[in-house]
Motif scaffolding. Structure first.
Motif, mmCIF file in Angstrom:
data_model
loop_
_atom_site.group_PDB
_atom_site.id
_atom_site.type_symbol
_atom_site.label_atom_id
_atom_site.label_comp_id
_atom_site.label_asym_id
_atom_site.label_seq_id
_atom_site.Cartn_x
_atom_site.Cartn_y
_atom_site.Cartn_z
ATOM 1 N N ASN A 185 5.572 5.474 -4.424
ATOM 2 C CA ASN A 185 6.426 5.202 -5.581
ATOM 3 C C ASN A 185 5.620 4.432 -6.630
ATOM 4 N N PRO A 186 4.632 5.080 -7.245
ATOM 5 C CA PRO A 186 3.657 4.367 -8.073
ATOM 6 C C PRO A 186 4.183 3.939 -9.441
ATOM 7 N N THR A 187 3.532 2.912 -9.980
ATOM 8 C CA THR A 187 3.695 2.494 -11.377
ATOM 9 C C THR A 187 2.378 2.824 -12.089
ATOM 10 N N PRO A 188 2.279 2.652 -13.390
ATOM 11 C CA PRO A 188 1.034 2.998 -14.091
ATOM 12 C C PRO A 188 -0.216 2.268 -13.580
ATOM 13 N N THR A 189 -0.028 1.111 -12.931
ATOM 14 C CA THR A 189 -1.204 0.364 -12.458
ATOM 15 C C THR A 189 -1.329 0.376 -10.931
ATOM 16 N N SER A 190 -0.673 1.324 -10.283
ATOM 17 C CA SER A 190 -0.710 1.364 -8.817
ATOM 18 C C SER A 190 -2.096 1.680 -8.258
ATOM 19 N N PHE A 221 0.841 -1.206 0.000
ATOM 20 C CA PHE A 221 0.000 0.000 0.000
ATOM 21 C C PHE A 221 0.874 1.253 0.000
ATOM 22 N N ILE A 222 1.881 1.279 0.886
ATOM 23 C CA ILE A 222 2.772 2.445 1.000
ATOM 24 C C ILE A 222 3.606 2.609 -0.265
ATOM 25 N N ASN A 223 4.162 1.507 -0.779
ATOM 26 C CA ASN A 223 4.995 1.562 -1.981
ATOM 27 C C ASN A 223 4.225 2.080 -3.178
ATOM 28 N N ASN A 224 2.997 1.602 -3.357
ATOM 29 C CA ASN A 224 2.212 2.013 -4.515
ATOM 30 C C ASN A 224 1.671 3.424 -4.373
ATOM 31 N N VAL A 237 -8.274 7.945 -13.910
ATOM 32 C CA VAL A 237 -8.626 6.669 -13.274
ATOM 33 C C VAL A 237 -7.983 6.630 -11.898
ATOM 34 N N SER A 238 -8.778 6.334 -10.890
ATOM 35 C CA SER A 238 -8.239 6.241 -9.538
ATOM 36 C C SER A 238 -8.790 5.005 -8.842
ATOM 37 N N GLY A 239 -8.102 4.643 -7.768
ATOM 38 C CA GLY A 239 -8.531 3.467 -7.012
ATOM 39 C C GLY A 239 -9.678 3.789 -6.074
ATOM 40 N N PHE A 271 -3.915 -0.881 -6.201
ATOM 41 C CA PHE A 271 -3.446 -1.200 -4.848
ATOM 42 C C PHE A 271 -3.640 -0.064 -3.848
ATOM 43 N N THR A 272 -3.940 1.131 -4.341
ATOM 44 C CA THR A 272 -4.101 2.259 -3.424
ATOM 45 C C THR A 272 -5.169 3.220 -3.950
ATOM 46 N N PRO A 273 -6.031 3.717 -3.088
ATOM 47 C CA PRO A 273 -7.029 4.702 -3.531
ATOM 48 C C PRO A 273 -6.463 6.107 -3.651
ATOM 49 N N PHE A 274 -5.186 6.293 -3.275
ATOM 50 C CA PHE A 274 -4.582 7.633 -3.257
ATOM 51 C C PHE A 274 -3.731 7.912 -4.498
ATOM 52 N N TYR A 275 -3.939 7.134 -5.552
ATOM 53 C CA TYR A 275 -3.189 7.373 -6.787
ATOM 54 C C TYR A 275 -4.164 7.298 -7.957
ATOM 55 N N SER A 276 -3.989 8.224 -8.880
ATOM 56 C CA SER A 276 -4.843 8.216 -10.077
ATOM 57 C C SER A 276 -3.994 8.498 -11.302
#
Length: 307
Positions: free
Chosen positions: A159-164, A153-156, A176-178, A167-172
């Motif tokens: 330090n996100p990748t295009p599909t993070s 959760f912390i890594n994504n 598109v967001s989680g 794994f986390t709602p705090f990345y879009s």
């Protein structure tokens, strides 16, 4: 005890009174009390002068001593169990902390726990979770699986990748967001990684020969448990992605929605199968050393059900 002390007050022989007081009041030293009372009645009173009252005192006090002995024995057993439970509780916390530290080091050391592959990440962090599950049982294994999920959760998030976003709602990305599905994908499979291998290994041990049951070490069981743990992570993560984010996942990877499950199957083959093979081999190598009965006892490992 009060009754006995009142009877002692009535005795005329001061020496006997003194010794009986000492004996009765110091009931923790049961061996001394028993011998003190026995010698007292044997030596102070000559057998010819021994009255029924004296015998009554002797029997009464010896009855008190016997009751005290049983009570003290129970107290010692209870105290011993409490000390043993406290010892294992402290030991268990230390063991969980050590495995937790290993997981954190692997998770936050670049290219060690999470290996970037461009569109996603391969991982070997499930291996210490699997080993912990076999050594300490499904409860502690599940707790360490939760920690595995937390590091993901912390890594994504950081330090996100295009599909993070899966794994986390705090990345879009690209609108598109989680969401809650991201939390489920991130934690549920990882918690089960700490639970399923234990029961897989337990089942194999159950149907093994007597020699294997006695030693508690099964090579087939270790390999199977390792593979089961790795595939639990891969299969659940990828199928939950299809369930919650098929369209967004297809868009992030530039594939058609109709072909997204084929793409997911290719990732399972490219990522999941090698991860499972590595997990099986490492679980076998590490498990054969740590699961030996004498090694487990020396290191203080005790799982929830025991084998």
């Amino acid at each position: 005890m009060q009754t006995v002390l009142l009877h002692i007050e009535e005795l005329e022989n001061e020496n006997m009174k003194k010794n009986l007081y000492f004996g009765v009041k110091n009931t923790k030293n049961l061996f001394y009390v028993r011998n003190s009372i026995h010698v007292l009645f044997r030596n102070i009173f000559h057998p010819k002068n021994e009255s029924m009252l004296t015998v009554s005192y002797y029997q009464h006090i010896m009855g008190v001593w016997t009751a005290d002995l049983k009570t003290a024995s129970k107290d010692r057993q209870t105290s011993g169990k409490q000390r043993s439970s406290s010892k294992f509780s402290t030991m268990s916390m230390v063991q969980v902390a050590i495995f937790g530290a290993v997981i954190c080091v692997m998770a936050f050391t670049p290219f060690l726990g999470y290996i970037p592959l461009g569109f996603t990440r391969a991982t070997i962090i499930h291996i210490p979770v699997i080993i912990a599950s076999l050594l300490m049982g499904p409860k502690k294994g599940g707790a360490l699986g939760f920690l595995f999920g937390l590091t993901s959760f912390i890594n994504n998030t950081m330090n996100p990748t295009p599909t993070s976003f899966v794994f986390t709602p705090f990345y879009s990305i690209a609108g598109v967001s989680g969401g809650w599905g991201s939390v489920i994908i991130c934690f549920l499979p990882r918690i089960l990684v700490g639970i399923i291998p234990y029961y897989v290994y337990k089942l194999i041990i159950r149907f093994s020969n007597e020699k294997t049951k006695k030693t508690g070490v099964s090579s087939i069981g270790l390999v199977t448990a390792g593979v089961a743990g790795a595939m639990t992570n891969t299969l659940l993560v990828m199928n939950l992605i299809f369930l919650f984010f098929r369209e967004a996942y297809a868009s992030a990877n530039n594939v058609a929605v109709s072909g997204v499950y084929t793409f997911i199957l290719s990732i399972i083959g490219i990522n999941g199968v090698p991860e499972a093979i590595v997990a099986g081999v490492l679980t076998l190598c590490i498990g054969r050393a740590l699961l030996k009965k004498n090694v487990r006892e020396r290191l203080g490992f005790r799982n929830d059900i025991g084998y």
